[in-house]
Design a protein around this motif. Sequence first.
Motif, PDB file in Angstrom:
ATOM      1  N   ASP A 149      -2.314  13.757   6.799  1.00 34.90           N
ATOM      2  CA  ASP A 149      -1.676  13.455   5.506  1.00 34.90           C
ATOM      3  C   ASP A 149      -2.569  14.036   4.413  1.00 34.90           C
ATOM      4  O   ASP A 149      -3.611  13.476   4.069  1.00 34.90           O
ATOM      5  N   ASN A 150      -2.154  15.188   3.883  1.00 34.44           N
ATOM      6  CA  ASN A 150      -2.976  15.885   2.895  1.00 34.44           C
ATOM      7  C   ASN A 150      -2.738  15.403   1.463  1.00 34.44           C
ATOM      8  O   ASN A 150      -3.315  15.957   0.523  1.00 34.44           O
ATOM      9  N   ARG A 151      -1.888  14.413   1.302  1.00 33.06           N
ATOM     10  CA  ARG A 151      -1.584  13.975  -0.052  1.00 33.06           C
ATOM     11  C   ARG A 151      -2.803  13.339  -0.725  1.00 33.06           C
ATOM     12  O   ARG A 151      -3.573  12.615  -0.102  1.00 33.06           O
ATOM     13  N   LEU A 152      -2.929  13.597  -2.018  1.00 36.62           N
ATOM     14  CA  LEU A 152      -3.895  12.859  -2.818  1.00 36.62           C
ATOM     15  C   LEU A 152      -3.369  11.440  -3.028  1.00 36.62           C
ATOM     16  O   LEU A 152      -2.189  11.169  -2.825  1.00 36.62           O
ATOM     17  N   ASP A 153      -4.255  10.555  -3.442  1.00 35.14           N
ATOM     18  CA  ASP A 153      -3.774   9.229  -3.821  1.00 35.14           C
ATOM     19  C   ASP A 153      -3.020   9.296  -5.135  1.00 35.14           C
ATOM     20  O   ASP A 153      -1.985   8.651  -5.304  1.00 35.14           O
TER      21      ASP A 153
ATOM     22  N   ILE B 155       2.217  18.598  -7.049  1.00 35.66           N
ATOM     23  CA  ILE B 155       1.022  18.373  -6.222  1.00 35.66           C
ATOM     24  C   ILE B 155       1.289  17.168  -5.325  1.00 35.66           C
ATOM     25  O   ILE B 155       1.617  16.086  -5.831  1.00 35.66           O
ATOM     26  N   PRO B 156       1.183  17.319  -4.000  1.00 37.26           N
ATOM     27  CA  PRO B 156       1.457  16.187  -3.095  1.00 37.26           C
ATOM     28  C   PRO B 156       0.517  15.012  -3.371  1.00 37.26           C
ATOM     29  O   PRO B 156      -0.704  15.148  -3.285  1.00 37.26           O
ATOM     30  N   ALA B 157       1.094  13.879  -3.758  1.00 36.28           N
ATOM     31  CA  ALA B 157       0.298  12.687  -4.069  1.00 36.28           C
ATOM     32  C   ALA B 157       1.159  11.450  -3.907  1.00 36.28           C
ATOM     33  O   ALA B 157       2.391  11.512  -4.022  1.00 36.28           O
ATOM     34  N   ARG B 158       0.507  10.330  -3.662  1.00 34.88           N
ATOM     35  CA  ARG B 158       1.235   9.068  -3.480  1.00 34.88           C
ATOM     36  C   ARG B 158       1.612   8.434  -4.814  1.00 34.88           C
ATOM     37  O   ARG B 158       2.474   7.568  -4.872  1.00 34.88           O
TER      38      ARG B 158
ATOM     39  N   GLY C 103       5.315   5.929  -8.036  1.00 35.38           N
ATOM     40  CA  GLY C 103       4.840   6.196  -6.680  1.00 35.38           C
ATOM     41  C   GLY C 103       4.937   4.998  -5.777  1.00 35.38           C
ATOM     42  O   GLY C 103       5.730   4.075  -6.012  1.00 35.38           O
TER      43      GLY C 103
END
Length: 415
Positions: free
Chosen positions: A329-333, A379-382, A400
């Motif tokens: 899981d490369n997402r940032l927080d 940008i992939p992030a939660r 989110g």
Amino acid sequence: MSKDKSARIPTPQAVRGTQDMLGDFADRFAYVVETFERVRRLYGFKRVEVPVIEPTAVFARSLGETTDVVSKEMYSFEDRGGESVTLRPEFTAGIARAYITNGWQQFAPLKVATHGPLFRYERPQKGRYRQFHQLDAEVLGSDSPLADAELLVFADQLLKELGIVEGVTLTLNTLGDAASRDAWRAALVEHFEAHRGDLSEDSLARLDKNPLRILDSKDVKDRPIADSAPDIDAFLTSEAQDFFGAVTAGLDAAGVAWERNARLVRGLDYYRHTAFEFVTDRLGAQGTVLGGGRYDGLIENLGGPATPAVGWAAGIERLAMLLADDVIDNRLDAVIAVEDDGQLEYAMRALAAMRSRGLATEIVATGSPRKRFDKAGKIPARALIAIGSRDGQSYTNIRGDSELTITVDAIIRTL
């Protein structure tokens, strides 16, 4: 008329058989290493570091002068002092050398683990490079079959933690004690001598120096002869049978599945008792994911005292290739979009607070303020945090994962 310098200077290329990593594969590589570090602590294996470069004799004496690794594949050269040195092609010999020269016998039984780059000059292929990387675990100074079993349970848990279980099988064999192995070796030599005229050129070369290796020959000429060779079981002493029985009983008690492979061998004379490989066909032709065995005579070969030892190694690149697509899981927080430059100082304080509390966070604060939110949203992030102002009033909007947004909101309220 001047010429363009860039047209005259060729760009250096990567050395053949090496690779640069970025993004997904680099993350997979790191995930394998991080998982290994976590699991080895569970089993009480101490971290060990040994040099990338060793005297050539360390590997020539440990791997055998006649093996392909020593005769064809090692990166060896003379240094400025005239000493022959070699980039390590494997870990075990260097760890054994360190065990002797540093007096680590005082810590026996010593459980150690490491990882890093190794070097072999061979034909690059899928999952195999001239600079490659391995995980390595060793137990030095223990003659107990429980050490073999623990190493195998460690390896099995590592593969399970990585999610590499489907299509991977632990194959296991015994090479017996010295008496068993010597009797088996003599029987094999007699068998292969009777078929000398039908053996491949490589197997003929091995017959005098390394006859056990003929058993795992891939040459079609050798297979019928190797398949009809005697198994070791007929030559096992009662002590060797008891040792192997204790190893397999330990695996059964720990719930580790295994299969017997009576043709699994290690050619060098210092190998004893347990030999094992976790194999898979998920990378094309059947290949080894993780392998090792007991090498009770190696440290003595290097000039140290007689010392029992057992270990295994696994290729990091191969393990990384076997990981499931969704394991990383490369997402940032969180990502912070600064929609008003007047709120930049506040946004930077929020960024620092998020990171100090262990949340991986990036900030988008350049370019047109109107486009920053859309840019941050890609940008992939939660969680996505917008910080700006409207009608002279500052605002913070958080979108989110519900649980994370509660955490982020609580952090920002402290500013």
